[in-house]
Design an enzyme around this catalytic site. Structure first.
Site, PDB file in Angstrom:
ATOM      1  N   ALA A  11     -13.698  10.235 -15.128  1.00  0.00           N
ATOM      2  CA  ALA A  11     -12.670  11.279 -15.086  1.00  0.00           C
ATOM      3  C   ALA A  11     -11.552  10.874 -14.134  1.00  0.00           C
ATOM      4  O   ALA A  11     -11.144  11.618 -13.255  1.00  0.00           O
ATOM      5  CB  ALA A  11     -13.283  12.617 -14.685  1.00  0.00           C
ATOM      6  N   GLU A 170       1.151  -1.209   0.126  1.00  0.00           N
ATOM      7  CA  GLU A 170       1.177   0.256   0.292  1.00  0.00           C
ATOM      8  C   GLU A 170       0.258   0.687   1.442  1.00  0.00           C
ATOM      9  O   GLU A 170       0.592   1.588   2.210  1.00  0.00           O
ATOM     10  CB  GLU A 170       0.774   0.952  -1.014  1.00  0.00           C
ATOM     11  CG  GLU A 170       1.836   0.793  -2.097  1.00  0.00           C
ATOM     12  CD  GLU A 170       1.756   1.832  -3.195  1.00  0.00           C
ATOM     13  OE1 GLU A 170       0.651   2.276  -3.531  1.00  0.00           O
ATOM     14  OE2 GLU A 170       2.825   2.200  -3.723  1.00  0.00           O
ATOM     15  N   ALA A 318      -1.998   3.160 -13.382  1.00  0.00           N
ATOM     16  CA  ALA A 318      -2.249   4.550 -13.765  1.00  0.00           C
ATOM     17  C   ALA A 318      -1.293   4.947 -14.885  1.00  0.00           C
ATOM     18  O   ALA A 318      -1.659   5.703 -15.794  1.00  0.00           O
ATOM     19  CB  ALA A 318      -2.047   5.450 -12.554  1.00  0.00           C
ATOM     20  N   GLN A 319      -0.087   4.431 -14.787  1.00  0.00           N
ATOM     21  CA  GLN A 319       0.930   4.711 -15.804  1.00  0.00           C
ATOM     22  C   GLN A 319       0.396   4.356 -17.196  1.00  0.00           C
ATOM     23  O   GLN A 319       0.455   5.163 -18.132  1.00  0.00           O
ATOM     24  CB  GLN A 319       2.158   3.845 -15.462  1.00  0.00           C
ATOM     25  CG  GLN A 319       3.373   4.132 -16.248  1.00  0.00           C
ATOM     26  CD  GLN A 319       4.597   3.340 -15.750  1.00  0.00           C
ATOM     27  OE1 GLN A 319       5.668   3.533 -16.277  1.00  0.00           O
ATOM     28  NE2 GLN A 319       4.477   2.485 -14.780  1.00  0.00           N
TER      29      GLN A 319
HETATM   30  P1  FAD Z   1      -9.596   5.529 -12.262  1.00  0.00           P
HETATM   31  O1  FAD Z   1      -8.434   6.430 -12.235  1.00  0.00           O
HETATM   32  O2  FAD Z   1      -9.857   4.715 -11.046  1.00  0.00           O
HETATM   33  O3  FAD Z   1     -10.891   6.406 -12.612  1.00  0.00           O
HETATM   34  C1  FAD Z   1     -12.171   5.893 -12.814  1.00  0.00           C
HETATM   35  C2  FAD Z   1     -13.137   7.063 -12.764  1.00  0.00           C
HETATM   36  O4  FAD Z   1     -14.427   6.611 -13.175  1.00  0.00           O
HETATM   37  C3  FAD Z   1     -13.322   7.651 -11.374  1.00  0.00           C
HETATM   38  O5  FAD Z   1     -13.282   9.048 -11.442  1.00  0.00           O
HETATM   39  C4  FAD Z   1     -14.705   7.166 -10.945  1.00  0.00           C
HETATM   40  O6  FAD Z   1     -15.362   8.057 -10.054  1.00  0.00           O
HETATM   41  C5  FAD Z   1     -15.411   7.112 -12.275  1.00  0.00           C
HETATM   42  N1  FAD Z   1     -16.543   6.201 -12.328  1.00  0.00           N
HETATM   43  C6  FAD Z   1     -16.595   4.914 -11.870  1.00  0.00           C
HETATM   44  N2  FAD Z   1     -17.800   4.379 -12.130  1.00  0.00           N
HETATM   45  C7  FAD Z   1     -18.518   5.339 -12.743  1.00  0.00           C
HETATM   46  C8  FAD Z   1     -19.837   5.387 -13.287  1.00  0.00           C
HETATM   47  N3  FAD Z   1     -20.647   4.330 -13.240  1.00  0.00           N
HETATM   48  N4  FAD Z   1     -20.266   6.525 -13.870  1.00  0.00           N
HETATM   49  C9  FAD Z   1     -19.454   7.613 -13.948  1.00  0.00           C
HETATM   50  N5  FAD Z   1     -18.198   7.625 -13.460  1.00  0.00           N
HETATM   51  C10 FAD Z   1     -17.738   6.505 -12.872  1.00  0.00           C
HETATM   52  N6  FAD Z   1      -0.966   2.510 -10.547  1.00  0.00           N
HETATM   53  C11 FAD Z   1       0.264   3.020 -10.832  1.00  0.00           C
HETATM   54  O7  FAD Z   1       0.628   3.106 -12.014  1.00  0.00           O
HETATM   55  N7  FAD Z   1       1.099   3.445  -9.833  1.00  0.00           N
HETATM   56  C12 FAD Z   1       0.750   3.431  -8.535  1.00  0.00           C
HETATM   57  O8  FAD Z   1       1.536   3.811  -7.664  1.00  0.00           O
HETATM   58  C13 FAD Z   1      -0.537   2.916  -8.189  1.00  0.00           C
HETATM   59  N8  FAD Z   1      -0.933   2.902  -6.900  1.00  0.00           N
HETATM   60  C14 FAD Z   1      -2.209   2.469  -6.590  1.00  0.00           C
HETATM   61  C15 FAD Z   1      -2.607   2.532  -5.262  1.00  0.00           C
HETATM   62  C16 FAD Z   1      -3.881   2.104  -4.910  1.00  0.00           C
HETATM   63  C17 FAD Z   1      -4.313   2.175  -3.467  1.00  0.00           C
HETATM   64  C18 FAD Z   1      -4.757   1.602  -5.917  1.00  0.00           C
HETATM   65  C19 FAD Z   1      -6.149   1.140  -5.538  1.00  0.00           C
HETATM   66  C20 FAD Z   1      -4.350   1.536  -7.251  1.00  0.00           C
HETATM   67  C21 FAD Z   1      -3.074   1.978  -7.599  1.00  0.00           C
HETATM   68  N9  FAD Z   1      -2.630   1.956  -8.929  1.00  0.00           N
HETATM   69  C22 FAD Z   1      -1.377   2.443  -9.246  1.00  0.00           C
HETATM   70  C23 FAD Z   1      -3.523   1.507 -10.020  1.00  0.00           C
HETATM   71  C24 FAD Z   1      -4.185   2.737 -10.664  1.00  0.00           C
HETATM   72  O9  FAD Z   1      -4.786   3.543  -9.660  1.00  0.00           O
HETATM   73  C25 FAD Z   1      -5.236   2.355 -11.697  1.00  0.00           C
HETATM   74  O10 FAD Z   1      -4.655   1.478 -12.635  1.00  0.00           O
HETATM   75  C26 FAD Z   1      -5.751   3.617 -12.400  1.00  0.00           C
HETATM   76  O11 FAD Z   1      -6.432   4.443 -11.479  1.00  0.00           O
HETATM   77  C27 FAD Z   1      -6.654   3.263 -13.569  1.00  0.00           C
HETATM   78  O12 FAD Z   1      -7.108   4.434 -14.191  1.00  0.00           O
HETATM   79  P2  FAD Z   1      -8.583   4.508 -14.780  1.00  0.00           P
HETATM   80  O13 FAD Z   1      -8.688   5.801 -15.500  1.00  0.00           O
HETATM   81  O14 FAD Z   1      -8.902   3.254 -15.516  1.00  0.00           O
HETATM   82  O15 FAD Z   1      -9.522   4.500 -13.484  1.00  0.00           O
HETATM   83  P1  NAD Z   2      -2.896  -7.632  -7.256  1.00  0.00           P
HETATM   84  O1  NAD Z   2      -3.681  -8.547  -8.104  1.00  0.00           O
HETATM   85  O2  NAD Z   2      -1.654  -7.037  -7.800  1.00  0.00           O
HETATM   86  O3  NAD Z   2      -2.542  -8.357  -5.875  1.00  0.00           O
HETATM   87  C1  NAD Z   2      -3.493  -9.097  -5.180  1.00  0.00           C
HETATM   88  C2  NAD Z   2      -2.812 -10.076  -4.219  1.00  0.00           C
HETATM   89  O4  NAD Z   2      -3.824 -10.747  -3.484  1.00  0.00           O
HETATM   90  C3  NAD Z   2      -1.988 -11.133  -4.937  1.00  0.00           C
HETATM   91  O5  NAD Z   2      -0.716 -11.177  -4.341  1.00  0.00           O
HETATM   92  C4  NAD Z   2      -2.785 -12.416  -4.722  1.00  0.00           C
HETATM   93  O6  NAD Z   2      -1.960 -13.565  -4.612  1.00  0.00           O
HETATM   94  C5  NAD Z   2      -3.494 -12.122  -3.399  1.00  0.00           C
HETATM   95  N1  NAD Z   2      -4.730 -12.904  -3.209  1.00  0.00           N
HETATM   96  C6  NAD Z   2      -5.672 -13.229  -4.132  1.00  0.00           C
HETATM   97  N2  NAD Z   2      -6.655 -13.947  -3.561  1.00  0.00           N
HETATM   98  C7  NAD Z   2      -6.355 -14.079  -2.244  1.00  0.00           C
HETATM   99  C8  NAD Z   2      -7.000 -14.701  -1.142  1.00  0.00           C
HETATM  100  N3  NAD Z   2      -8.153 -15.356  -1.279  1.00  0.00           N
HETATM  101  N4  NAD Z   2      -6.415 -14.635   0.072  1.00  0.00           N
HETATM  102  C9  NAD Z   2      -5.242 -13.965   0.230  1.00  0.00           C
HETATM  103  N5  NAD Z   2      -4.578 -13.376  -0.786  1.00  0.00           N
HETATM  104  C10 NAD Z   2      -5.132 -13.410  -2.011  1.00  0.00           C
HETATM  105  O7  NAD Z   2      -3.938  -6.477  -6.819  1.00  0.00           O
HETATM  106  P2  NAD Z   2      -3.687  -5.047  -6.190  1.00  0.00           P
HETATM  107  O8  NAD Z   2      -2.566  -5.055  -5.227  1.00  0.00           O
HETATM  108  O9  NAD Z   2      -5.020  -4.577  -5.741  1.00  0.00           O
HETATM  109  O10 NAD Z   2      -3.254  -4.170  -7.439  1.00  0.00           O
HETATM  110  C11 NAD Z   2      -4.200  -3.901  -8.483  1.00  0.00           C
HETATM  111  C12 NAD Z   2      -3.480  -3.239  -9.642  1.00  0.00           C
HETATM  112  O11 NAD Z   2      -3.049  -1.933  -9.269  1.00  0.00           O
HETATM  113  C13 NAD Z   2      -2.237  -3.992 -10.070  1.00  0.00           C
HETATM  114  O12 NAD Z   2      -2.148  -3.934 -11.448  1.00  0.00           O
HETATM  115  C14 NAD Z   2      -1.106  -3.228  -9.449  1.00  0.00           C
HETATM  116  O13 NAD Z   2       0.082  -3.307 -10.202  1.00  0.00           O
HETATM  117  C15 NAD Z   2      -1.653  -1.808  -9.439  1.00  0.00           C
HETATM  118  N6  NAD Z   2      -1.064  -1.071  -8.310  1.00  0.00           N
HETATM  119  C16 NAD Z   2       0.178  -0.530  -8.510  1.00  0.00           C
HETATM  120  C17 NAD Z   2       0.785   0.119  -7.459  1.00  0.00           C
HETATM  121  C18 NAD Z   2       2.152   0.713  -7.666  1.00  0.00           C
HETATM  122  O14 NAD Z   2       2.649   0.701  -8.787  1.00  0.00           O
HETATM  123  N7  NAD Z   2       2.788   1.246  -6.646  1.00  0.00           N
HETATM  124  C19 NAD Z   2       0.138   0.238  -6.215  1.00  0.00           C
HETATM  125  C20 NAD Z   2      -1.123  -0.352  -6.053  1.00  0.00           C
HETATM  126  C21 NAD Z   2      -1.711  -1.004  -7.120  1.00  0.00           C
END
Ligand code: FAD
Ligand code: NAD
Length: 405
Positions: A11, A170, A318-319
């Protein structure tokens, strides 16, 4: 006639979006819908860096799933999926099993550690509410303990962030705002604290607009972040990390806190279930189904969608997960009604905004570059929009971000 049973695993953005769209599209007499999630709450994965740094309380990043689903139409089961048995059309859960006619897998991502020694044991990752709370508390404990150490170990106040991708940057944006507060609260000299970002690639936010990246680096450096670019983490130990720069240069960086933010992979359940995947991500058919299957959809971070223009996968976001959820719901409705061709998925990327803390950000949205307050405003609007798409205006009022400059 028996109603078809649709089971949604996860979810998060993808799964919850599928559920709330399905409950609008499909009548109670048309299908049984079951949503399964580990917790009884949804968390905004995209806000977890804030909860991890402690700039936002973890209760602000989550809400009860039952507040946004219609429980007359959707049965919610709080349980963890363990394995998908596609041949038997069932999912093994920690506390039982559930059969399905149609399945949506939306289980999100896990940290990718690339087999680097010690990371699983000694590093933290920003994954869910539990891990965010743990990181916040661990860092706070180091500050609380520093002045009680007879020898005031400097490494206690050293925080390493592995990876300068979006998550790493971030988190550093929030952390660099939180550290001065912690210094004040625990009588610590700011100069005793180190925030070190280690990035293997030759630049921060590899592939992003260089002008925006320069702005981000300069803003974070002003707040005390040190960048170690072109430097790869090779090992994590109880004392800190071992890094390599070039072929022969190896160095130990001592740090009581190591946060690994250097990449993600799809949920390990995918591989455990024998579904063909690349790092836990399944290259799904254009209608989001698993190749060769007519009843299993995979969306969000467990799916892999190729950007045909550059012949590379879209970064999981997430988008994309939310857009997939909307389309997946429509395709499920078409399937249970036996209504011809399914729709195909093409991401509609509106932009990317990377937060640098509460009031600062960089981004490109609708083709326009932006920095500072304007970009930060955009980021909050994106966060609020995600709430709106799932829970409408009432969820935005309850959980939205209104601290706008
Ligand atoms: P999620 O939204 O992560 O949801 C997965 C769900 O599955 C959770 O509710 C979890 O509890 C549940 N789950 C997991 N394992 C199990 C299991 N075994 N059984 C039952 N339930 C389970 N993307 C953007 O587009 N813009 C951003 O600004 C952005 N910022 C980010 C910032 C951070 C810190 C991180 C970590 C990621 C960010 N991302 C961003 C990436 C984005 O969060 C993910 O791409 C997105 O959440 C993926 O959606 P999802 O539905 O696949 O998984
Ligand atoms: P990422 O794969 O985008 O970035 C990981 C970074 O770690 C890369 O720059 C890579 O070169 C570096 N790296 C890999 N191995 C390393 C090592 N051994 N030592 C040091 N550096 C190393 O992963 P992320 O930042 O966790 O993002 C995951 C996904 O979530 C991406 O698709 C990203 O676009 C998305 N996300 C989006 C936003 C946003 O839109 N604001 C915010 C957070 C995450």
């Amino acid at each position: 006639m028996r109603k078809p049973k649709i089971v949604i695993l996860g979810a998060g953005y993808g799964g919850l979006m599928t559920a709330v769209r399905l409950q609008k599209l499909v009548g109670v007499n048309e299908a049984d819908i079951v949503l399964i999630n580990k917790n009884d709450y949804h968390y905004e994965t995209t806000w977890l860096h804030e909860a991890s740094a402690g700039t936002l309380h973890h209760d602000r990043v989550r809400y009860d799933i039952k507040n946004v689903i219609d429980t007359n139409k959707i049965e919610f089961i709080q349980d963890a999926a363990v394995e998908i048995q596609m041949e038997e059309k069932k999912v093994i859960l920690e506390n039982g099993e559930v059969a399905y006619d149609y399945l949506v897998v939306a289980l999100g991502a896990e940290p990718e550690t690339f087999g680097i020694k010690g990371l699983k044991e000694y590093a933290f990752s920003i994954v869910n509410v539990d891990s965010a709370r743990q990181i916040r508390n661990h860092i706070e404990y180091q500050f609380a303990t520093y002045n009680t150490d007879a020898d005031k170990k400097p490494e206690r106040l050293s925080i390493v962030v592995g990876g300068a991708g979006f998550t790493g940057i971030e988190f550093l944006g929030e952390l660099s705002n939180r550290v001065p507060e912690l210094c004040k609260e625990y009588d610590v000299d700011f100069h005793d604290v180190r925030m070190i970002c280690v990035e293997a690639a030759p630049m921060v936010l590899p592939g992003f607009d260089p002008e925006l990246v320069e702005y981000a680096v300069s803003q974070l450096e002003k707040k005390g972040v040190e960048f170690r670019i072109g430097t790869a983490i090779k090992e994590c130990t109880p004392e800190g990390i071992i890094v390599a720069k070039g072929e022969n240069e190896v160095e130990e960086i001592k740090a009581a806190t190591v946060v690994w933010a250097a990449g993600v992979r799809g949920n390990s359940i995918i591989e455990k279930s024998g579904i063909e995947a690349m790092r836990g991500r399944v290259k799904v058919d254009p209608d989001l189904r698993v190749p060769g299957s007519d009843n299993v959809f995979i969306i969000g971070d467990c799916s892999l969608i190729i950007n045909e223009e550059i012949n590379r996968p879209y970064p999981p976001t997430a988008q994309i997960a939310m857009q997939q959820g909307e389309l997946c719901a429509r395709n499920l409705a078409a399937l249970i009604r036996d209504k011809g061709e399914l729709e195909t998925f093409t991401p509609d990327i509106k932009g990317t905004v990377c937060s640098l803390g509460e009031d600062d950000a960089i981004g490109v949205a609708f083709g326009k570059k932006m920095v500072g307050g304007k970009a930060s405003f955009m980021k909050k609007m994106i966060d609020n929009r995600a709430l709106y798409m799932i829970g409408g205006p009432s969820l935005v009022f309850k959980k939205g971000k209104f601290n706008i400059l």
